[in-house]
Design a protein around this motif. Structure first.
Motif, short mmCIF file in Angstrom:
data_model
loop_
_atom_site.label_atom_id
_atom_site.label_comp_id
_atom_site.label_asym_id
_atom_site.label_seq_id
_atom_site.Cartn_x
_atom_site.Cartn_y
_atom_site.Cartn_z
N ALA A 69 0.84 -1.20 0.00
CA ALA A 69 0.00 0.00 0.00
C ALA A 69 0.87 1.25 0.00
N ASP A 70 1.91 1.23 0.81
CA ASP A 70 2.79 2.40 0.88
C ASP A 70 3.53 2.64 -0.44
N GLU A 71 3.92 1.57 -1.13
CA GLU A 71 4.61 1.72 -2.42
C GLU A 71 3.68 2.30 -3.48
N LEU A 72 2.45 1.79 -3.56
CA LEU A 72 1.50 2.32 -4.53
C LEU A 72 1.14 3.77 -4.22
N PHE A 73 0.99 4.08 -2.93
CA PHE A 73 0.70 5.45 -2.51
C PHE A 73 1.85 6.37 -2.91
N ALA A 74 3.08 5.95 -2.61
CA ALA A 74 4.25 6.78 -2.94
C ALA A 74 4.35 7.01 -4.44
N ALA A 75 4.09 5.98 -5.23
CA ALA A 75 4.15 6.12 -6.69
C ALA A 75 3.10 7.11 -7.18
N ALA A 76 1.93 7.08 -6.59
CA ALA A 76 0.84 7.98 -7.02
C ALA A 76 1.12 9.43 -6.69
N PHE A 77 1.81 9.67 -5.58
CA PHE A 77 2.01 11.05 -5.14
C PHE A 77 3.44 11.55 -5.31
N SER A 78 4.31 10.78 -5.95
CA SER A 78 5.69 11.21 -6.16
C SER A 78 5.88 11.89 -7.52
N GLN A 79 4.83 11.91 -8.31
CA GLN A 79 4.91 12.56 -9.63
C GLN A 79 4.10 13.85 -9.60
N PRO A 80 4.40 14.75 -10.53
CA PRO A 80 3.65 16.02 -10.56
C PRO A 80 2.15 15.76 -10.76
N ARG A 81 1.33 16.43 -9.97
CA ARG A 81 -0.12 16.31 -10.05
C ARG A 81 -0.74 17.45 -9.27
N ASP A 82 -2.05 17.59 -9.36
CA ASP A 82 -2.74 18.62 -8.60
C ASP A 82 -2.56 18.33 -7.11
N PRO A 83 -2.38 19.36 -6.31
CA PRO A 83 -2.23 19.16 -4.86
C PRO A 83 -3.49 18.56 -4.26
N ARG A 84 -3.32 17.76 -3.23
CA ARG A 84 -4.44 17.14 -2.52
C ARG A 84 -4.26 17.37 -1.02
N SER A 85 -5.38 17.44 -0.31
CA SER A 85 -5.34 17.67 1.14
C SER A 85 -4.86 16.42 1.87
N ALA A 86 -4.51 16.63 3.12
CA ALA A 86 -4.09 15.51 3.97
C ALA A 86 -5.23 14.50 4.11
N ALA A 87 -6.46 14.97 4.23
CA ALA A 87 -7.61 14.07 4.36
C ALA A 87 -7.77 13.21 3.10
N TYR A 88 -7.59 13.81 1.94
CA TYR A 88 -7.69 13.08 0.68
C TYR A 88 -6.62 11.98 0.65
N LYS A 89 -5.39 12.34 0.98
CA LYS A 89 -4.30 11.36 0.96
C LYS A 89 -4.53 10.25 1.97
N GLN A 90 -5.10 10.58 3.13
CA GLN A 90 -5.43 9.55 4.11
C GLN A 90 -6.45 8.58 3.54
N GLY A 91 -7.39 9.09 2.77
CA GLY A 91 -8.39 8.24 2.14
C GLY A 91 -7.78 7.30 1.11
N VAL A 92 -6.85 7.82 0.31
CA VAL A 92 -6.16 6.98 -0.68
C VAL A 92 -5.45 5.84 0.03
N LEU A 93 -4.68 6.16 1.06
CA LEU A 93 -3.91 5.15 1.77
C LEU A 93 -4.82 4.16 2.49
N ALA A 94 -5.92 4.64 3.05
CA ALA A 94 -6.86 3.75 3.74
C ALA A 94 -7.44 2.72 2.77
N ALA A 95 -7.80 3.17 1.56
CA ALA A 95 -8.36 2.25 0.56
C ALA A 95 -7.32 1.24 0.11
#
Length: 89
Positions: A17-43
């Motif tokens: 989960a941590d690897e997929l999360f890191a890959a999704a957020f390590s590239q340029p993209r629109d900024p997301r809130s901490a709550a949004y990122k917590q939701g991604v990681l939770a899923a």
């Protein structure tokens, strides 16, 4: 983490989960809130490790909406990883 925490639904590539999360957020993209990122990681942790998705925010708040929107992306990331690993097999 015990050996039983990894389910057969984990991508064949062995991604965590941590690897997929890191890959999704390590590239340029629109900024997301901490709550949004917590939701991604939770899923992702739900899909890969079988962890329950906690309820972190009060209903009908902006944070709760962002958390659930993040979960939708987390599920999509997992499905994409599944499809990619199936194509590689």
């Amino acid at each position: 983490m015990s050996a039983t925490s990894t389910t057969s639904s984990a991508p064949a590539t062995g991604s965590t989960a941590d690897e997929l999360f890191a890959a999704a957020f390590s590239q340029p993209r629109d900024p997301r809130s901490a709550a949004y990122k917590q939701g991604v990681l939770a899923a992702l942790k739900f899909r890969i490790d079988g962890r329950r998705i906690p309820k972190l925010y009060d209903p009908a708040t902006a944070e709760d909406d962002a958390y659930y929107a993040g979960q939708a992306e987390g599920h999509a990331i997992w499905r994409r990883a599944q499809a990619e690993s199936a194509g590689a097999a």
